[in-house]
Design a protein around this motif. Sequence first.
Motif, PDB file in Angstrom:
ATOM      1  N   CYS A  63      15.759  -3.709  -0.051  1.00 48.66           N
ATOM      2  CA  CYS A  63      14.815  -2.658   0.282  1.00 48.66           C
ATOM      3  C   CYS A  63      13.595  -3.285   0.952  1.00 48.66           C
ATOM      4  O   CYS A  63      12.962  -4.170   0.383  1.00 48.66           O
ATOM      5  CB  CYS A  63      14.443  -1.989  -1.031  1.00 48.66           C
ATOM      6  SG  CYS A  63      13.272  -0.723  -0.831  1.00 48.66           S
ATOM      7  N   ARG A  64      13.332  -2.846   2.200  1.00 49.98           N
ATOM      8  CA  ARG A  64      12.200  -3.426   2.943  1.00 49.98           C
ATOM      9  C   ARG A  64      11.128  -2.362   3.137  1.00 49.98           C
ATOM     10  O   ARG A  64      11.368  -1.339   3.775  1.00 49.98           O
ATOM     11  CB  ARG A  64      12.674  -3.964   4.292  1.00 49.98           C
ATOM     12  CG  ARG A  64      13.713  -5.063   4.150  1.00 49.98           C
ATOM     13  CD  ARG A  64      14.089  -5.646   5.512  1.00 49.98           C
ATOM     14  NE  ARG A  64      12.942  -6.293   6.116  1.00 49.98           N
ATOM     15  CZ  ARG A  64      12.856  -6.625   7.399  1.00 49.98           C
ATOM     16  NH1 ARG A  64      13.856  -6.358   8.221  1.00 49.98           N
ATOM     17  NH2 ARG A  64      11.781  -7.210   7.875  1.00 49.98           N
ATOM     18  N   ILE A  65       9.966  -2.661   2.615  1.00 49.12           N
ATOM     19  CA  ILE A  65       8.873  -1.690   2.683  1.00 49.12           C
ATOM     20  C   ILE A  65       7.952  -2.016   3.856  1.00 49.12           C
ATOM     21  O   ILE A  65       7.404  -3.124   3.944  1.00 49.12           O
ATOM     22  CB  ILE A  65       8.103  -1.676   1.358  1.00 49.12           C
ATOM     23  CG1 ILE A  65       9.046  -1.118   0.286  1.00 49.12           C
ATOM     24  CG2 ILE A  65       6.834  -0.840   1.452  1.00 49.12           C
ATOM     25  CD1 ILE A  65       8.512  -1.192  -1.087  1.00 49.12           C
ATOM     26  N   ALA A  66       7.818  -1.061   4.772  1.00 53.59           N
ATOM     27  CA  ALA A  66       6.991  -1.270   5.963  1.00 53.59           C
ATOM     28  C   ALA A  66       5.517  -1.076   5.650  1.00 53.59           C
ATOM     29  O   ALA A  66       4.647  -1.770   6.187  1.00 53.59           O
ATOM     30  CB  ALA A  66       7.418  -0.307   7.066  1.00 53.59           C
ATOM     31  N   SER A  67       5.232  -0.137   4.764  1.00 49.32           N
ATOM     32  CA  SER A  67       3.822   0.155   4.471  1.00 49.32           C
ATOM     33  C   SER A  67       3.682   0.893   3.145  1.00 49.32           C
ATOM     34  O   SER A  67       4.570   1.661   2.736  1.00 49.32           O
ATOM     35  CB  SER A  67       3.242   1.004   5.615  1.00 49.32           C
ATOM     36  OG  SER A  67       2.042   1.626   5.198  1.00 49.32           O
ATOM     37  N   LEU A  68       2.545   0.632   2.490  1.00 51.01           N
ATOM     38  CA  LEU A  68       2.174   1.388   1.289  1.00 51.01           C
ATOM     39  C   LEU A  68       0.844   2.101   1.519  1.00 51.01           C
ATOM     40  O   LEU A  68       0.197   2.570   0.580  1.00 51.01           O
ATOM     41  CB  LEU A  68       2.076   0.446   0.083  1.00 51.01           C
ATOM     42  CG  LEU A  68       3.360  -0.235  -0.374  1.00 51.01           C
ATOM     43  CD1 LEU A  68       3.075  -1.294  -1.432  1.00 51.01           C
ATOM     44  CD2 LEU A  68       4.354   0.790  -0.935  1.00 51.01           C
ATOM     45  N   GLU A  69       0.455   2.164   2.778  1.00 54.44           N
ATOM     46  CA  GLU A  69      -0.871   2.728   3.085  1.00 54.44           C
ATOM     47  C   GLU A  69      -0.967   4.212   2.720  1.00 54.44           C
ATOM     48  O   GLU A  69       0.006   4.948   2.822  1.00 54.44           O
ATOM     49  CB  GLU A  69      -1.196   2.509   4.558  1.00 54.44           C
ATOM     50  CG  GLU A  69      -1.790   1.114   4.758  1.00 54.44           C
ATOM     51  CD  GLU A  69      -2.050   0.774   6.212  1.00 54.44           C
ATOM     52  OE1 GLU A  69      -2.377   1.675   7.001  1.00 54.44           O
ATOM     53  OE2 GLU A  69      -1.904  -0.419   6.551  1.00 54.44           O
TER      54      GLU A  69
END
Lengths: 194, 194
Positions: B177-183
């Motif tokens: 699982c690759r997370i691009a952003s948590l913004e």
Amino acid sequence: MSYLKEKILKDGVVLDGNVLKVDSFLNHQIDPVVLKEISNEFIEYFKDKEITKVMTIEASGIAPAILVASHLNIPMLFAKKTEPSTLSNEDQFSTNVHSYTKNKTSRVLVSKQYLTPDDKVLIIDDFLANGEAALGLIDLVEQAKAEVVGVGICVEKSFQPGRAKIEDKGVDIFSICRIASLENNKITFVEDEH
Amino acid sequence: MSYLKEKILKDGVVLDGNVLKVDSFLNHQIDPVVLKEISNEFIEYFKDKEITKVMTIEASGIAPAILVASHLNIPMLFAKKTEPSTLSNEDQFSTNVHSYTKNKTSRVLVSKQYLTPDDKVLIIDDFLANGEAALGLIDLVEQAKAEVVGVGICVEKSFQPGRAKIEDKGVDIFSICRIASLENNKITFVEDEH
């Protein structure tokens, strides 16, 4: 004779101070065959309990605990020795666990979210000696008003008082391997097992 | 969509400072279904490598690592953050690992006995952010003159530099699982997976 016992006789090393070094197959490098046998023995012994959660303490308890939980298809919860940044104080159950080996008392904790009064908890750990870790885990379960259905131990040093302390609390304890003595660098097991 | 991603969207909590809290199913309480899927994905991705050992660092890497090792019927080795009384200095490979979350550098170690030049090692961990833990494990394997066949990660924060550092070393990395952003407290995944 169980495979764990054979392995202890073959690859366990007795060090000064009643220390049994089993890091080639149990608590540093982990042998998959030993671990599977351990897991099967716990599952067989506790099969009539309606376990909802397997619980342990980091780090060496995690491997046997997760194998049992996986097999039973229930969650595993491990108590932490360091405070995660993601968990505030009021969301924790915590207790103090004294390590005689390290001569140090540590606070261990679990999130209140993951232990509820409905839980029937099987506690698993790699070693039992003075019983401090297991008693700490029992304390956490009791704080949550959940039920401890049993304690499963891979290697019990039966010449130390851990088992008696757990039995005094009325908790069912099952140890795969009970060591009667490590004196003179010789490993002897308790004859009358479990 | 993988079950891990679904679970992250459903039960993951984004906290301030780009922190993703997944302790209900991945690194405190562990969901057996999530863990099984993770283990299957690693086994499938690395199936052509002749892995001899799975390696991780305590504590959160142990559960996925032992499931993979159990399935492959090979040993699992976890690097320790505290010095065991049973292991002398000259018998260790050690390295320093910096935790940005805890703002602390720790020495981590493995016994020299359990990493040999013949080993082909699959490194597994729960999270990858700055890559410090994975690079530390790679360093330990290199000290032993063993080979790293790959790095398997459950959750990668792709907006942090860990992946690039590992790729720079020529090591194959696979993240479930690759997370691009948590913004803005919103979880977005990298479109082009793996």
